[in-house]
Design an enzyme around this catalytic site. Sequence first.
Site, PDB file in Angstrom:
ATOM      1  N   LYS A 177       0.858  -1.196   0.000  1.00 15.45           N
ATOM      2  CA  LYS A 177       0.000   0.000   0.000  1.00 15.45           C
ATOM      3  C   LYS A 177       0.890   1.242   0.000  1.00 15.45           C
ATOM      4  O   LYS A 177       1.759   1.382   0.851  1.00 15.45           O
ATOM      5  CB  LYS A 177      -0.898   0.013   1.234  1.00 15.45           C
ATOM      6  N   ASP A 226      -5.181   0.329   8.939  1.00 15.89           N
ATOM      7  CA  ASP A 226      -4.945   0.320   7.495  1.00 15.89           C
ATOM      8  C   ASP A 226      -5.513  -0.916   6.798  1.00 15.89           C
ATOM      9  O   ASP A 226      -5.409  -1.022   5.579  1.00 15.89           O
ATOM     10  CB  ASP A 226      -3.441   0.398   7.206  1.00 15.89           C
TER      11      ASP A 226
END
Length: 293
Positions: free
Chosen positions: A14, A141
Amino acid sequence: MTAVKNFSAKAPAKINLTLHVDGRRPDGYHDLQSLVAFAGTGDFLTLAPDDFFALTLEGPTAVEAGDGGDNLVARADRALRAEKPGLRTGAFHLVKRLPVAAGIGGGSADAAAALRLLAAANDLSLDDPALYAAARAAGADVPVCVVPRARMMTGVGDRLGPPIRLPPLFAVLVNPGVAVETRAVFHKLGLRPGETLGYGSHPPIASGMDFETFMRTLKRGRNDMEDAACVLAPVIGHVLSVLSGARGCRLARMSGSGATCFALFETRRHAGAAARAISQGHPEWWVKATLLR
């Protein structure tokens, strides 16, 4: 006897193309605005369904990730079984390639991949509310990694915008091998509960922007954690300088709370050449050329 089907999933890195810290809430958490994209490089996870959970690891960063109960794959499995009593679990095998504590959500991506595999093994839809409840319980996250597509992430990571179609973004990712703790970076940022940075709003990002329009817009964004992380790990500043000096670099910035940084290029050739040159000059660094989406 019918063979039990095994499942597999990629866990892509990410990348926070932007990371605006709006302020610190009264509960101590920070409100963020972040444009998130996902790389073509990442970890790899498999699941052999069984009645009992197990986790094995291999790969260059397996030791740092750990295989105990604090591993995010284990945490995601526990969280989803709490949401879905009777859920079938199994034996996970994680090939760990991404650096740990690196600002690219490696553990979060692993947890999200585990949730996708459990959903497939138990015939759950990826939009099942229990899946996202488990993702939130596993880590801030994790929700954005469940469906790894570029999008805006706001709040503490719990509010997700719709997928955004980005132009082709050829990138070079560099991690200098220094772990940076997110909590330490937030502490160095120094915001008190109720306090805001006041640096301005996030530029609007539209799906389908052409490359030049997107780059002009992205440059109006920032990573508000970059300065604090550079104080804690000065090598980040050196990495950004090296990336900025690469031929064809259009933007260099830190991802997440660091220490991984990225540079964006218009062509695959420029990104590949930069990655090769940086690897030769800094063989101790983790360097990957990739495409973001």
